[in-house]
Write a protein that holds these residues in place. Structure first.
Motif, PDB file in Angstrom:
ATOM      1  N   GLY A 137       5.590  -4.322  -9.255  1.00 26.95           N
ATOM      2  CA  GLY A 137       7.036  -3.613  -9.352  1.00 26.95           C
ATOM      3  C   GLY A 137       7.622  -4.382 -10.741  1.00 26.95           C
ATOM      4  O   GLY A 137       8.801  -4.022 -10.624  1.00 26.95           O
ATOM      5  N   LEU A 138       6.928  -4.861 -11.529  1.00 24.01           N
ATOM      6  CA  LEU A 138       7.546  -5.525 -12.628  1.00 24.01           C
ATOM      7  C   LEU A 138       7.126  -5.184 -13.888  1.00 24.01           C
ATOM      8  O   LEU A 138       6.134  -3.939 -14.076  1.00 24.01           O
ATOM      9  N   LEU A 139       7.537  -5.476 -15.101  1.00 24.02           N
ATOM     10  CA  LEU A 139       6.958  -5.211 -16.273  1.00 24.02           C
ATOM     11  C   LEU A 139       6.806  -6.359 -17.069  1.00 24.02           C
ATOM     12  O   LEU A 139       7.330  -7.345 -16.855  1.00 24.02           O
ATOM     13  N   ARG A 236       8.256   5.721  -8.346  1.00 23.49           N
ATOM     14  CA  ARG A 236       8.228   4.086  -8.661  1.00 23.49           C
ATOM     15  C   ARG A 236       9.091   3.888  -9.686  1.00 23.49           C
ATOM     16  O   ARG A 236       9.774   4.671 -10.527  1.00 23.49           O
ATOM     17  N   PHE A 237       9.675   2.693  -9.542  1.00 22.70           N
ATOM     18  CA  PHE A 237      10.712   1.908 -10.376  1.00 22.70           C
ATOM     19  C   PHE A 237      10.355   1.398 -11.794  1.00 22.70           C
ATOM     20  O   PHE A 237      10.758   1.927 -12.691  1.00 22.70           O
ATOM     21  N   LEU A 269      13.284  -6.827 -11.348  1.00 27.06           N
ATOM     22  CA  LEU A 269      13.178  -7.924 -10.341  1.00 27.06           C
ATOM     23  C   LEU A 269      14.293  -7.699  -9.437  1.00 27.06           C
ATOM     24  O   LEU A 269      13.925  -8.514  -8.132  1.00 27.06           O
ATOM     25  N   ALA A 270      15.246  -7.239  -9.523  1.00 25.50           N
ATOM     26  CA  ALA A 270      16.164  -6.673  -8.440  1.00 25.50           C
ATOM     27  C   ALA A 270      15.773  -5.468  -7.603  1.00 25.50           C
ATOM     28  O   ALA A 270      16.793  -5.415  -6.573  1.00 25.50           O
ATOM     29  N   SER A 271      14.849  -4.934  -8.049  1.00 26.89           N
ATOM     30  CA  SER A 271      14.606  -3.480  -7.428  1.00 26.89           C
ATOM     31  C   SER A 271      13.796  -3.871  -5.818  1.00 26.89           C
ATOM     32  O   SER A 271      13.285  -4.782  -5.728  1.00 26.89           O
TER      33      SER A 271
END
Length: 297
Positions: A137-139, A236-237, A269-271
């Motif tokens: 869930g990151l980049l 997806r975020f 990071l906050a998702s």
């Protein structure tokens, strides 16, 4: 008798003419993760390289089967500790003297970003590189979304970041992400660094790569990626933020693109998606460990 744990990063000066080399070795088993102590030591090594007039270049290497396996995922559950990885990568990249990464094993996530922050990259033929952050869930948040497209173009960079798939060293060389293959990448990197030190440089930074000169092709790749995200990754975020960051690499100066990346990384990071995927990662790892333990009984 007390036993002290060796530091996760060691620095050795290799004497040469006209100037010495600083050989920096990451030894943080099992995968040489970029925990706080490693980041701090890498930052200090970069500062030492520039400050010491007897040093002409730096070789960044590691021990074990993995070059650097990425960030220490255990730190995701607590407050972020300085120096952050993007600061470390930027400091390595800013060194006025050549930095050569010697990659004997896989460079994943932040490990790949550290390699891209170096000025030159030597890899063993079996090495693989990847940006697996999207799976959590990151980049890539340490300059990866800005450096990689400038070296290999928007299309490949987007594909790697949206899928997390691994790229072979040979394909990475062909794409411009790595420089050369060598059966003994450490020896090759030391020799190359000695030659660069003797010549007084030069440094070569990924931020100055020319793979985005064809802006029409880059914009076409971005539009295809947006369609791919809407079609295959709806809900997806992180994927949409990845596309946003690569678009910034195409359209903005490096510093502005890096600022877009930094904001997008904090959003990821906050998702809730990031938290859910990280929890799943730990659960799956615990299940595999239990299965191995049961099988060995």
């Amino acid at each position: 008798m007390t036993h002290t744990t060796p530091p996760p990063v060691a620095c050795e000066v290799v004497h040469g003419a006209p100037r010495d080399l600083l050989v920096v070795t990451i030894d943080n088993p099992p995968v040489n993760a970029l925990g706080h102590a490693v980041r701090e030591a890498l930052l200090q090594a970069a500062e030492r390289l520039d400050a010491d007039p007897t040093l002409g270049a730096m070789v960044l290497r590691s021990t074990g089967p993995v070059f650097v396996g990425g960030a220490d995922i255990r730190e995701f559950s607590g407050p972020r500790r300085d120096p952050l990885l993007n600061v470390v990568c930027d400091r390595v990249n800013a060194c006025a003297k050549p930095v050569v990464a010697a990659m004997q094993g896989a460079a994943l996530g932040g490990g790949f970003e550290i390699a891209l922050a170096a000025h030159y990259r030597v890899a063993a033929p079996a090495v693989e590189v990847a940006f697996p952050e999207v799976l959590l869930g990151l980049l890539p948040g340490a300059g990866g979304t800005q450096r990689a497209p400038r070296l290999c173009g928007a299309a490949l960079a987007l594909d790697l970041m949206l899928t997390g798939r691994r790229l072979s060293a040979a394909d990475a060389v062909a794409a411009g992400l790595l420089d050369v293959l060598a059966n003994d990448p450490i020896a090759h990197a030391v020799l190359w660094a000695q030659q660069l030190a003797s010549a007084g440089g030069p440094v070569r930074r990924a931020r100055d790569g020319q793979a985005l000169r064809d802006t029409a092709a880059a914009h076409a790749a971005i539009e295809m990626a947006r369609e791919r995200v809407q079609r295959d990754l709806a809900g997806r975020f992180a994927p949409a933020r990845i596309v946003e960051c690569v678009a910034a690499a195409v359209d903005l100066p490096y510093e502005d693109g890096a600022a877009v990346e930094a904001r997008a990384f904090l959003e990821c990071l906050a998702s809730p998606e990031r938290e859910e995927l990280v929890q799943r990662f730990f659960a799956e790892r615990a299940a595999r460990k239990a299965a191995r333990s049961t099988a060995s009984e």
